[in-house]
Design a protein around this motif. Structure first.
Motif, PDB file in Angstrom:
ATOM      1  N   PRO A  94      20.381 -32.602 -17.678  1.00 51.23           N
ATOM      2  CA  PRO A  94      19.634 -32.731 -18.939  1.00 51.23           C
ATOM      3  C   PRO A  94      18.758 -33.978 -18.989  1.00 51.23           C
ATOM      4  O   PRO A  94      17.779 -34.018 -19.747  1.00 51.23           O
ATOM      5  N   LEU A  99      16.208 -28.400 -20.215  1.00 48.32           N
ATOM      6  CA  LEU A  99      16.949 -27.173 -19.950  1.00 48.32           C
ATOM      7  C   LEU A  99      16.599 -26.121 -20.999  1.00 48.32           C
ATOM      8  O   LEU A  99      16.763 -26.346 -22.197  1.00 48.32           O
ATOM      9  N   THR A 100      16.100 -24.987 -20.541  1.00 47.20           N
ATOM     10  CA  THR A 100      15.726 -23.908 -21.440  1.00 47.20           C
ATOM     11  C   THR A 100      16.950 -23.080 -21.818  1.00 47.20           C
ATOM     12  O   THR A 100      18.036 -23.242 -21.259  1.00 47.20           O
ATOM     13  N   ARG A 101      16.739 -22.149 -22.733  1.00 49.67           N
ATOM     14  CA  ARG A 101      17.828 -21.254 -23.120  1.00 49.67           C
ATOM     15  C   ARG A 101      18.289 -20.433 -21.913  1.00 49.67           C
ATOM     16  O   ARG A 101      19.476 -20.209 -21.713  1.00 49.67           O
ATOM     17  N   ASP A 103      18.109 -21.371 -18.801  1.00 48.21           N
ATOM     18  CA  ASP A 103      18.856 -22.278 -17.912  1.00 48.21           C
ATOM     19  C   ASP A 103      20.308 -22.379 -18.352  1.00 48.21           C
ATOM     20  O   ASP A 103      21.232 -22.295 -17.528  1.00 48.21           O
ATOM     21  N   LEU A 104      20.516 -22.569 -19.643  1.00 49.96           N
ATOM     22  CA  LEU A 104      21.879 -22.705 -20.166  1.00 49.96           C
ATOM     23  C   LEU A 104      22.665 -21.411 -19.959  1.00 49.96           C
ATOM     24  O   LEU A 104      23.865 -21.450 -19.664  1.00 49.96           O
ATOM     25  N   ARG A 105      21.972 -20.280 -20.086  1.00 48.99           N
ATOM     26  CA  ARG A 105      22.646 -19.001 -19.867  1.00 48.99           C
ATOM     27  C   ARG A 105      23.072 -18.863 -18.406  1.00 48.99           C
ATOM     28  O   ARG A 105      24.194 -18.427 -18.115  1.00 48.99           O
ATOM     29  N   LEU A 107      23.700 -21.284 -16.237  1.00 55.53           N
ATOM     30  CA  LEU A 107      24.801 -22.206 -15.973  1.00 55.53           C
ATOM     31  C   LEU A 107      26.115 -21.665 -16.544  1.00 55.53           C
ATOM     32  O   LEU A 107      27.171 -21.803 -15.923  1.00 55.53           O
ATOM     33  N   ALA A 108      26.034 -21.042 -17.715  1.00 57.76           N
ATOM     34  CA  ALA A 108      27.233 -20.471 -18.326  1.00 57.76           C
ATOM     35  C   ALA A 108      27.750 -19.288 -17.499  1.00 57.76           C
ATOM     36  O   ALA A 108      28.963 -19.132 -17.297  1.00 57.76           O
TER      37      ALA A 108
END
Length: 255
Positions: A94, A99-101, A103-105, A107-108
């Motif tokens: 970060p 980090l885009t939405r 990106d977070l998805r 990584l999750a």
């Protein structure tokens, strides 16, 4: 740590095939205190049809999803690695890139499949696709911070070993970088700065036809027929830099 580094370097240099390198990577990954490793170019691996470096022991389900969706191109870990020349823990991402939405998805999804925190060593070779060596642990298992200096060394040597083996496997030899004469480079530099042949001739104190000839010969050395493409390739392989073109003093800490 010195012993481990020396031993790993010898094993990588002696590796005669990708299988040997995989065994070496599995062993060093465990010694470093990680569970997973990935050596890869930052490309669509499936589209490259085996020409791109791709060696890992990630969970199969996650690796299949990753490759089917061409995440090697957009992976936030890969994008963050383009912002540094040294290894970094993923927890620092970060601070390195927004980090885009999506990106977070991603990584999750990785965490759901058993990939938690990790450490990535960039591998940037002028004229080639960018790449990296990553070490990772499952979610909830901390990365071994005391071993990260050795992970940095291991990642560098591992990727260089992979480059050698992939070239051997493909029956390819690394193509030599085109070499421009000093005068050809001068002309290409002024082209990159938006100058015409006539303007370049005045700047360099030579004839306009001489400038055109130097640029034509530079294009021939790179195998292109467009000046724009010539400038791009010269930037890509390090013959020119953005600092050369814009004549700005490099500031590593912009406001």
């Amino acid at each position: 740590m010195d012993r481990m580094a020396a031993q790993f370097t010898r094993v990588v240099e002696a590796a005669g095939n990708v299988h040997d390198l995989g065994l070496a990577m599995t062993a060093i990954t465990v010694e470093l205190g990680f569970q997973y490793f990935a050596l890869t170019h930052h490309v669509d691996v499936i589209a490259e049809r085996g020409s791109a470096i791709r060696l890992h022991n990630y969970p199969g389900r996650w690796a299949d999803y990753y490759d089917r969706n061409a995440l090697g191109v957009s992976d936030p870990v890969h994008r963050a690695s383009h912002m540094t020349s040294v290894g970094f823990p993923w927890s620092r991402m970060p601070e390195m890139i927004p980090l885009t939405r999506d990106d977070l998805r991603v990584l999750a999804l990785g965490r759901d499949q058993g990939i938690g925190d990790g450490f990535t060593v960039p591998a940037h070779v002028p004229g080639e696709a960018r790449g990296s060596c990553s070490f990772a642990n499952e979610a909830g298992r901390p990365i071994p911070h005391n071993m990260l200096p050795l992970a940095q060394l291991a990642g560098m040597f591992a990727f260089e070993g992979a480059r050698r083996l992939w070239a051997m496997r493909s029956g390819l030899r690394m193509p030599p970088r085109p070499m421009l004469t000093d005068r050809q480079r001068d002309c290409v530099l002024w082209v990159a700065r938006g100058k015409s042949d006539w303007e370049i001739s005045l700047i360099l104190g030579v004839g306009e036809e001489t400038v055109a000839r130097h640029i034509k010969q530079a294009c021939e050395r790179y195998g292109v027929n467009k000046r724009t493409y010539l400038v791009i390739l010269a930037l890509f392989d390090g013959t020119l830099t953005f600092s050369d073109i814009f004549r700005r003093r490099y500031n590593p800490f912009p406001e």
